[in-house]
Write an enzyme that holds these catalytic residues in place. Sequence first.
Site, PDB file in Angstrom:
ATOM      1  N   GLN A 104      -2.912   2.584 -14.758  1.00  0.00           N
ATOM      2  CA  GLN A 104      -2.690   0.415 -14.279  1.00  0.00           C
ATOM      3  C   GLN A 104      -1.274   1.335 -14.243  1.00  0.00           C
ATOM      4  OE1 GLN A 104      -4.205  -2.820 -17.356  1.00  0.00           O
ATOM      5  NE2 GLN A 104      -3.930  -0.934 -18.506  1.00  0.00           N
ATOM      6  N   HIS A 122      -3.413   0.500  -9.850  1.00  0.00           N
ATOM      7  CA  HIS A 122      -2.197  -0.685  -9.351  1.00  0.00           C
ATOM      8  C   HIS A 122      -1.292  -0.050  -8.922  1.00  0.00           C
ATOM      9  CE1 HIS A 122      -3.538  -3.030 -13.291  1.00  0.00           C
ATOM     10  NE2 HIS A 122      -4.040  -3.019 -12.140  1.00  0.00           N
ATOM     11  N   CYS A 130       3.285  -1.782   4.160  1.00  0.00           N
ATOM     12  CA  CYS A 130       3.744  -3.344   5.198  1.00  0.00           C
ATOM     13  C   CYS A 130       3.288  -4.168   5.044  1.00  0.00           C
ATOM     14  CB  CYS A 130       3.288  -2.581   7.151  1.00  0.00           C
ATOM     15  SG  CYS A 130       3.959  -4.412   7.746  1.00  0.00           S
ATOM     16  N   CYS A 150       8.662  -2.383   9.034  1.00  0.00           N
ATOM     17  CA  CYS A 150       8.615  -1.167   8.873  1.00  0.00           C
ATOM     18  C   CYS A 150       8.765  -0.912  10.625  1.00  0.00           C
ATOM     19  CB  CYS A 150       6.748  -2.603   9.277  1.00  0.00           C
ATOM     20  SG  CYS A 150       5.564  -1.332  10.161  1.00  0.00           S
ATOM     21  N   CYS A 153       5.884  -1.433  13.300  1.00  0.00           N
ATOM     22  CA  CYS A 153       5.675  -3.791  13.952  1.00  0.00           C
ATOM     23  C   CYS A 153       6.685  -4.526  13.345  1.00  0.00           C
ATOM     24  CB  CYS A 153       4.296  -3.955  12.852  1.00  0.00           C
ATOM     25  SG  CYS A 153       4.412  -5.020  11.266  1.00  0.00           S
ATOM     26  N   GLY A 190      -1.923   1.997 -24.751  1.00  0.00           N
ATOM     27  CA  GLY A 190      -0.600   1.222 -24.803  1.00  0.00           C
ATOM     28  C   GLY A 190      -0.741   0.137 -23.299  1.00  0.00           C
ATOM     29  N   THR A 191      -1.796   0.259 -23.720  1.00  0.00           N
ATOM     30  CA  THR A 191      -1.962  -1.891 -22.554  1.00  0.00           C
ATOM     31  C   THR A 191      -2.156  -2.706 -23.651  1.00  0.00           C
ATOM     32  OG1 THR A 191      -4.032  -2.642 -20.847  1.00  0.00           O
ATOM     33  CG2 THR A 191      -4.525  -0.906 -22.677  1.00  0.00           C
ATOM     34  N   PRO A 217       0.730  -0.188 -31.184  1.00  0.00           N
ATOM     35  CA  PRO A 217       1.867  -0.148 -32.137  1.00  0.00           C
ATOM     36  C   PRO A 217       1.050  -1.384 -32.695  1.00  0.00           C
ATOM     37  CG  PRO A 217       3.194   0.421 -30.669  1.00  0.00           C
ATOM     38  CD  PRO A 217       1.454   0.424 -29.826  1.00  0.00           C
TER      39      PRO A 217
HETATM   40  C1  BJW Z   1       2.970   0.627 -26.700  1.00  0.00           C
HETATM   41  C2  BJW Z   1       3.895   1.154 -27.212  1.00  0.00           C
HETATM   42  C3  BJW Z   1       3.704   2.451 -27.405  1.00  0.00           C
HETATM   43  C4  BJW Z   1       4.700  -0.864 -26.395  1.00  0.00           C
HETATM   44  N1  BJW Z   1       2.900   2.989 -27.452  1.00  0.00           N
HETATM   45  N2  BJW Z   1       1.717   1.473 -27.288  1.00  0.00           N
HETATM   46  C5  BJW Z   1     -11.138 -12.204 -15.162  1.00  0.00           C
HETATM   47  C6  BJW Z   1     -10.574 -13.695 -16.236  1.00  0.00           C
HETATM   48  C7  BJW Z   1      -9.221 -13.635 -16.411  1.00  0.00           C
HETATM   49  C8  BJW Z   1      -8.473 -13.570 -14.873  1.00  0.00           C
HETATM   50  C9  BJW Z   1      -9.152 -13.031 -13.986  1.00  0.00           C
HETATM   51  C10 BJW Z   1     -10.135 -12.288 -14.055  1.00  0.00           C
HETATM   52  N3  BJW Z   1     -10.216 -10.903 -12.791  1.00  0.00           N
HETATM   53  C11 BJW Z   1      -9.329 -10.880 -12.324  1.00  0.00           C
HETATM   54  C12 BJW Z   1      -8.322 -11.895 -12.818  1.00  0.00           C
HETATM   55  C13 BJW Z   1      -7.510 -12.205 -12.380  1.00  0.00           C
HETATM   56  C14 BJW Z   1      -5.872 -11.228 -12.598  1.00  0.00           C
HETATM   57  C15 BJW Z   1      -5.704 -11.101 -14.178  1.00  0.00           C
HETATM   58  O1  BJW Z   1      -6.269 -10.460 -15.051  1.00  0.00           O
HETATM   59  N4  BJW Z   1      -4.759 -11.814 -14.206  1.00  0.00           N
HETATM   60  C16 BJW Z   1      -5.021 -12.071 -16.047  1.00  0.00           C
HETATM   61  C17 BJW Z   1      -3.351 -11.938 -16.432  1.00  0.00           C
HETATM   62  C18 BJW Z   1      -5.686 -12.974 -16.586  1.00  0.00           C
HETATM   63  N5  BJW Z   1      -6.476  -9.903 -11.966  1.00  0.00           N
HETATM   64  C19 BJW Z   1      -5.665  -9.602 -10.372  1.00  0.00           C
HETATM   65  O2  BJW Z   1      -5.337 -10.440  -9.594  1.00  0.00           O
HETATM   66  C20 BJW Z   1      -6.419  -8.503  -9.765  1.00  0.00           C
HETATM   67  N6  BJW Z   1      -7.243  -8.478  -8.507  1.00  0.00           N
HETATM   68  C21 BJW Z   1      -8.379  -8.549  -8.529  1.00  0.00           C
HETATM   69  O3  BJW Z   1      -8.954  -9.217  -9.454  1.00  0.00           O
HETATM   70  O4  BJW Z   1      -8.786  -8.976  -7.724  1.00  0.00           O
HETATM   71  C22 BJW Z   1     -10.163  -9.788  -7.392  1.00  0.00           C
HETATM   72  C23 BJW Z   1      -9.477 -10.618  -7.515  1.00  0.00           C
HETATM   73  C24 BJW Z   1      -8.883 -11.394  -6.490  1.00  0.00           C
HETATM   74  C25 BJW Z   1      -8.667 -12.603  -6.461  1.00  0.00           C
HETATM   75  C26 BJW Z   1      -9.336 -13.656  -7.380  1.00  0.00           C
HETATM   76  C27 BJW Z   1      -9.817 -12.486  -8.078  1.00  0.00           C
HETATM   77  C28 BJW Z   1     -10.100 -11.820  -8.270  1.00  0.00           C
HETATM   78  C29 BJW Z   1      -4.831  -7.967  -9.827  1.00  0.00           C
HETATM   79  C30 BJW Z   1      -4.354  -7.251 -11.028  1.00  0.00           C
HETATM   80  C31 BJW Z   1      -2.776  -6.405 -10.413  1.00  0.00           C
HETATM   81  C32 BJW Z   1      -2.030  -6.462 -11.733  1.00  0.00           C
HETATM   82  N7  BJW Z   1      -1.376  -6.071 -11.428  1.00  0.00           N
HETATM   83  C33 BJW Z   1       0.470  -5.416 -12.341  1.00  0.00           C
HETATM   84  C34 BJW Z   1       1.469  -5.158 -11.402  1.00  0.00           C
HETATM   85  C35 BJW Z   1       1.290  -4.317 -11.133  1.00  0.00           C
HETATM   86  C36 BJW Z   1       3.375  -3.455  -9.971  1.00  0.00           C
HETATM   87  C37 BJW Z   1       3.947  -3.437 -11.246  1.00  0.00           C
HETATM   88  O5  BJW Z   1       4.733  -2.976 -12.028  1.00  0.00           O
HETATM   89  O6  BJW Z   1       5.568  -4.661 -10.599  1.00  0.00           O
HETATM   90  O7  BJW Z   1       0.269  -4.601 -12.704  1.00  0.00           O
HETATM   91  S1  BJW Z   1       0.099  -6.971 -13.792  1.00  0.00           S
HETATM   92  C38 BJW Z   1       0.925  -5.911 -14.711  1.00  0.00           C
HETATM   93  O8  BJW Z   1       0.012  -6.077 -15.886  1.00  0.00           O
HETATM   94  C39 BJW Z   1       1.686  -4.232 -14.197  1.00  0.00           C
HETATM   95  C40 BJW Z   1       0.435  -3.575 -15.868  1.00  0.00           C
HETATM   96  O9  BJW Z   1      -0.577  -2.225 -14.695  1.00  0.00           O
HETATM   97  C41 BJW Z   1      -0.930  -4.079 -16.256  1.00  0.00           C
HETATM   98  C42 BJW Z   1      -1.314  -4.464 -17.712  1.00  0.00           C
HETATM   99  O10 BJW Z   1       0.320  -4.177 -17.420  1.00  0.00           O
HETATM  100  P1  BJW Z   1      -0.084  -3.481 -19.564  1.00  0.00           P
HETATM  101  O11 BJW Z   1       0.102  -2.032 -19.026  1.00  0.00           O
HETATM  102  O12 BJW Z   1      -0.796  -3.816 -20.134  1.00  0.00           O
HETATM  103  O13 BJW Z   1       1.656  -3.841 -19.708  1.00  0.00           O
HETATM  104  P2  BJW Z   1       2.087  -4.742 -21.129  1.00  0.00           P
HETATM  105  O14 BJW Z   1       3.154  -5.118 -20.976  1.00  0.00           O
HETATM  106  O15 BJW Z   1       1.447  -5.803 -20.699  1.00  0.00           O
HETATM  107  O16 BJW Z   1       1.100  -4.332 -22.710  1.00  0.00           O
HETATM  108  C43 BJW Z   1       1.822  -2.998 -23.042  1.00  0.00           C
HETATM  109  C44 BJW Z   1       1.548  -2.736 -24.415  1.00  0.00           C
HETATM  110  O17 BJW Z   1       2.071  -1.540 -25.404  1.00  0.00           O
HETATM  111  C45 BJW Z   1       1.478  -3.479 -25.485  1.00  0.00           C
HETATM  112  O18 BJW Z   1      -0.004  -3.968 -25.607  1.00  0.00           O
HETATM  113  C46 BJW Z   1       2.674  -2.899 -26.189  1.00  0.00           C
HETATM  114  O19 BJW Z   1       2.568  -3.069 -27.954  1.00  0.00           O
HETATM  115  C47 BJW Z   1       2.070  -1.723 -25.972  1.00  0.00           C
HETATM  116  N8  BJW Z   1       2.895  -0.626 -26.604  1.00  0.00           N
HETATM  117  N9  BJW Z   1       5.281   0.791 -27.250  1.00  0.00           N
HETATM  118  C48 BJW Z   1       1.796   3.017 -27.500  1.00  0.00           C
HETATM  119  N10 BJW Z   1       5.257   3.528 -27.425  1.00  0.00           N
END
Ligand code: BJW
Length: 249
Positions: A104, A122, A130, A150, A153, A190-191, A217
């Site tokens: 991700q 992601h 664009c 862009c 355009c 790590g997610t 962790p």
């Molecule tokens: C360690 C550590 C160490 C610390 N070792 N670990 C179904 C149910 C409910 C909602 C939805 C659903 N389906 C879709 C949705 C909506 C939405 C969603 O999921 N919302 C939720 C918040 C509820 N999803 C979307 O909108 C997605 N699109 C989609 O579904 O399209 C179809 C659709 C369209 C329209 C309507 C409906 C459906 C798109 C999701 C895009 C996510 N984008 C981001 C930003 C990317 C760009 C950027 O970086 O700026 O992606 S959001 C952000 O979260 C980023 C990450 O990749 C993603 C996940 O985060 P991650 O990696 O888990 O990080 P953290 O910080 O949350 O966690 C870190 C972890 O590491 C922690 O657990 C720590 O403990 C751990 N840790 N040190 C190991 N040393």
Amino acid sequence: MNTIPIPAALIARLRNARRVAVLTGAGISAESGVPTFREAQTGLWARYNPEDLATPDAFQRDPKLVWEWYTWRRERVRQAQPNAGHHALVEMERHIAEFWLITQNVDGLHRRAGSHQLLELHGNLFRAKCFSEDRPVESWMDGDEIPPRCPRCGGLLRPDVVWFGEMLPTDALHAAQHAAATAEVFFSIGTSALVYPAAELPLTALAAGATVVEINPQPTPLSARVTYSLNGPAGAVLPALVAQTWAAA
Ligand code: BJW
């Protein structure tokens, strides 16, 4: 001397596995000094919530603010290096016949570490596209105008990442779903397991009968359902797991 104990049954399962899939999130890059997505931001960005910046609405409201946030993050990632967790996954790929690394993360650190079988769900911080045409650009210049325009355009450029409410790249998502449905062992590393559809992948693997391993962790909504929960930082647990599994290979 490796001090982190890995369950013997997991080691045996991995030694015999032909198909392994790994899902990573921001936590794997934490030990490289890249802040996770949901930890509080620092400095100039301390008063902003990342979930409020990573949306098309936020960009339309204030494109300069959002572009500058990504510029700041690109700089932090440029200064970072892949850590022992990224390198352990490169090593794991060498031992597994069919290996998929689904990330991700938008930081590119897995590729810089040397992983090949990589699916970026992601997008990537170092690409832009664009906003009007939704087409990638080859390159851009950071000049006076923020965001840059862009070259085709004249529309605004945006980072080529997936924001909330946007579709994930179809090919990568389908390949990830296939990898999850067919893996013998699936890792969630790590997610926070909060963001869909990525958060569904370990559930797909569980439903298909895979051994599912979480490395984190902190507990997550997935923790109670996995086969093995290895509580610790990825940069320590993954090298121990790889060393203990393939010590003599
Ligand atoms: C360690 C550590 C160490 C610390 N070792 N670990 C179904 C149910 C409910 C909602 C939805 C659903 N389906 C879709 C949705 C909506 C939405 C969603 O999921 N919302 C939720 C918040 C509820 N999803 C979307 O909108 C997605 N699109 C989609 O579904 O399209 C179809 C659709 C369209 C329209 C309507 C409906 C459906 C798109 C999701 C895009 C996510 N984008 C981001 C930003 C990317 C760009 C950027 O970086 O700026 O992606 S959001 C952000 O979260 C980023 C990450 O990749 C993603 C996940 O985060 P991650 O990696 O888990 O990080 P953290 O910080 O949350 O966690 C870190 C972890 O590491 C922690 O657990 C720590 O403990 C751990 N840790 N040190 C190991 N040393």
